[in-house]
Design a protein around this motif. Structure first.
Motif, short mmCIF file in Angstrom:
data_model
loop_
_atom_site.label_atom_id
_atom_site.label_comp_id
_atom_site.label_asym_id
_atom_site.label_seq_id
_atom_site.Cartn_x
_atom_site.Cartn_y
_atom_site.Cartn_z
N ASP A 35 39.22 90.23 -3.97
CA ASP A 35 39.16 89.04 -3.12
C ASP A 35 38.87 87.79 -3.94
N ARG A 36 37.99 87.91 -4.94
CA ARG A 36 37.63 86.75 -5.74
C ARG A 36 38.71 86.43 -6.77
N ASN A 37 39.40 87.44 -7.22
CA ASN A 37 40.55 87.22 -8.09
C ASN A 37 41.60 86.40 -7.35
N LEU A 38 41.84 86.75 -6.10
CA LEU A 38 42.81 86.01 -5.29
C LEU A 38 42.39 84.56 -5.13
N LEU A 39 41.09 84.33 -4.90
CA LEU A 39 40.58 82.96 -4.77
C LEU A 39 40.76 82.19 -6.07
N ALA A 40 40.37 82.80 -7.20
CA ALA A 40 40.46 82.12 -8.49
C ALA A 40 41.90 81.75 -8.83
N LEU A 41 42.85 82.59 -8.45
CA LEU A 41 44.25 82.35 -8.78
C LEU A 41 44.85 81.22 -7.94
N ARG A 42 44.12 80.72 -6.95
CA ARG A 42 44.58 79.56 -6.18
C ARG A 42 44.38 78.26 -6.97
N TYR A 43 43.70 78.35 -8.08
CA TYR A 43 43.43 77.17 -8.91
C TYR A 43 44.18 77.28 -10.23
N VAL A 44 44.60 76.13 -10.75
CA VAL A 44 45.35 76.05 -11.99
C VAL A 44 44.51 75.35 -13.06
N GLN A 45 44.48 75.93 -14.24
CA GLN A 45 43.74 75.32 -15.34
C GLN A 45 44.45 74.05 -15.80
N ARG A 46 43.70 72.94 -15.82
CA ARG A 46 44.27 71.66 -16.24
C ARG A 46 43.77 71.23 -17.62
N ASP A 47 42.52 71.56 -17.93
CA ASP A 47 41.97 71.12 -19.20
C ASP A 47 40.74 71.96 -19.52
N VAL A 48 40.43 72.08 -20.80
CA VAL A 48 39.21 72.76 -21.25
C VAL A 48 38.61 71.93 -22.38
N ALA A 49 37.30 71.72 -22.32
CA ALA A 49 36.59 70.97 -23.36
C ALA A 49 35.33 71.72 -23.76
N PHE A 50 34.96 71.58 -25.02
CA PHE A 50 33.71 72.17 -25.51
C PHE A 50 32.54 71.44 -24.86
N LYS A 51 31.49 72.17 -24.50
CA LYS A 51 30.32 71.56 -23.87
C LYS A 51 29.05 72.15 -24.50
N VAL A 60 33.80 74.02 -20.75
CA VAL A 60 34.00 73.81 -19.32
C VAL A 60 35.48 73.63 -19.06
N GLY A 61 35.97 74.31 -18.04
CA GLY A 61 37.37 74.22 -17.67
C GLY A 61 37.56 73.43 -16.39
N LEU A 62 38.49 72.53 -16.39
CA LEU A 62 38.85 71.76 -15.19
C LEU A 62 40.04 72.44 -14.52
N TYR A 63 39.89 72.74 -13.24
CA TYR A 63 40.94 73.38 -12.45
C TYR A 63 41.18 72.54 -11.20
N THR A 64 42.38 72.64 -10.65
CA THR A 64 42.66 72.03 -9.35
C THR A 64 43.47 73.01 -8.51
N ASP A 65 43.34 72.85 -7.20
CA ASP A 65 44.17 73.64 -6.30
C ASP A 65 45.48 72.90 -6.05
N ALA A 66 46.29 73.42 -5.16
CA ALA A 66 47.61 72.82 -4.92
C ALA A 66 47.52 71.41 -4.35
N ASP A 67 46.37 71.06 -3.76
CA ASP A 67 46.21 69.74 -3.15
C ASP A 67 45.38 68.80 -4.01
N GLY A 68 45.01 69.24 -5.23
CA GLY A 68 44.29 68.36 -6.14
C GLY A 68 42.78 68.43 -6.04
N ALA A 69 42.23 69.36 -5.25
CA ALA A 69 40.77 69.49 -5.18
C ALA A 69 40.27 70.13 -6.48
#
Length: 451
Positions: free
Chosen positions: A266-282, A295-304
């Motif tokens: 169920d959580r895999n399905l949720l995570a796959l609704r988001y697309v990786q946009r950027d990753v930066a060292f923190k 830290v990875g920046l992700y967004t869903d299909a609507d930009g959240a």
């Protein structure tokens, strides 16, 4: 059940014969103790470019030194007699590692918030002593008398809440929480506490705590989320760094792409609704400086937006303190298992990853938990005792989820013998920490002297 509970309480009480509660006051540095050799050994495997920053942060004050010296304290506790009641230990249970976050149900919870060193099958006194010592170190600036009373208050709260929990069923203990809306008034200064609560509880619609989420680069922040990038804030958040740091960012990005495979369906399905946009060292904390963390920046299909944090998981410094050896699937799994066991409401995005390139083990969580960065403000304005009690109460709840609350309560008893003993230990350790910190300052001053 009541009879069994009474028997377990009696079994805990009998453990006082072999390890008297008063004995916990006894601690002296071992002959030949070399705290800096322990620190340098702990540096092995860290990114060498960031190690100077680790020591720079540890030089700030004795409490900062203690935060970065979990390995030293663990070594100092090796061989110290313990009653032998196992729990899932936090491993780095200082007062800066407690935090505020929102549960899925909207409750503002107070809980332990760092599990890099967590380990199963460690005696409960290990965490209690680190908590009390951290209280003493943080409060020493207000005088030894206040520091002693605050350290004692943390242990007393632990003992009292453990006794309350010992009367509950395992399921009731599991569902118990430290609701900050209820507890906040006990911290003392009402205006300060309300301000802290409002800050901790203020979240965006995406569930991100202000101050924890990185900023977005304004040049990339426009209508197309595919172009969004995390803003660089050297030296703590960056995409490109000297030597091997850029490769570390790339390694973290690849590990994040593979991480959803570690989640249940169920959580895999949720995570796959988001697309990786950027990753930066923190760069985070003090103890973690030099490990691979991003830290990875992700967004869903609507930009959240969604921010995920990935952290390298190294062997726990508590390994020598385990009551008996046991199998670990991976260091990342150790970290997320510990968080799920100890936290009242852990993150649904908790998962693991592994780098085939470097052999590093990682764990992943949502970047939403907010550490209570105003610890010093609470200690100075509200007084250290109330906050210390809140942390002690919280630790008891976390331990009771994995340990036998009745047996622990039986060992601790109704009186204050354990409280006094651990408070005395905390003061001894606080003085040692102050001395260790002074030695670190002296060493760096000597290095800075011209030849």
């Amino acid at each position: 059940m009541s009879s069994d509970r009474a028997q377990r309480r009696a079994a805990g009480k009998r453990l006082r014969d072999s390890v008297p509660r008063e004995s916990h006051a006894d601690w002296h540095p071992a002959e030949g103790r070399d705290p800096f050799a322990i620190l340098h050994a702990n540096d092995v495997g860290r990114l060498i470019e960031l190690i100077p920053l680790r020591y720079e942060r540890m030089r700030a004050n004795p409490f900062a030194f203690l935060r970065g010296a979990a390995a030293i304290m663990a070594a100092d506790l090796v061989g110290v007699p313990v009653p032998g009641i196992p729990v899932q230990a936090c491993g780095d249970c200082h007062i800066g590692n407690f935090g505020v976050y929102r549960s899925a149900e909207g409750q503002t919870l107070f809980d332990i918030n760092d599990f890099d060193e967590t380990l199963w099958n460690v005696d409960f006194t290990v965490d209690v002593k680190r908590l009390a010592a951290s209280v003493a170190v943080a409060a020493m600036a207000q005088g030894e008398d206040k520091a002693h009373r605050a350290a004692r208050a943390s242990v007393c709260a632990y003992r009292e809440h453990m006794r309350e929990l010992s009367h509950l069923s395992p399921l009731a203990i599991w569902h118990s929480r430290i609701d900050l809306d209820h507890e906040i008034g006990r911290l003392g200064d009402g205006d300060l506490c309300r301000r802290l609560l409002a800050d901790a509880a203020s979240e965006t619609a995406g569930g991100l705590s202000h101050g924890d989420a990185p900023d977005l680069d304004p040049d990339s922040f426009h209508s197309d989320p595919a172009q969004w990038r995390i803003a660089d804030k050297a030296p703590t958040i960056f995409h490109d760094g000297p030597n091997g740091l850029t490769e570390a960012v790339q390694e973290a990005a690849a590990a994040l792409l593979a991480y959803p495979q570690s989640l249940q369906a169920d959580r895999n399905l949720l995570a796959l609704r988001y697309v990786q946009r950027d990753v930066a060292f923190k760069v985070v904390g003090i103890g973690s400086v030099g490990t691979v963390c991003a830290v990875g920046l992700y967004t869903d299909a609507d930009g959240a937006p969604l921010f995920l944090q990935i952290k390298e998981a190294r062997p726990s410094v508590l390994a020598p303190l385990a009551l008996s050896p046991f199998f670990l699937a991976s260091e990342g799994q150790r970290a997320i298992d510990g968080q799920r066991i100890m936290q009242a409401a852990s993150d649904m995005f908790l998962g693991t990853a592994y780098s085939e390139v470097s052999g590093r083990s990682f764990y992943v969580r949502q970047l939403k938990n907010k550490k209570l960065s105003a610890v010093g403000e609470i200690l100075s304005e509200s007084g250290p005792k109330a906050y210390a009690r809140l942390c002690g109460t919280t630790l008891a709840r976390a331990h009771a989820r994995s340990g036998d609350a009745a047996m622990i309560a039986g060992y601790l008893g109704k009186g204050d013998a354990f409280d006094e003993a651990v408070a005395e230990f905390a003061m001894r350790y606080a003085r040692q920490t102050k001395s260790d910190h002074a030695m670190l300052l002296e060493a760096y001053e000597d290095q800075a002297q011209p030849e």
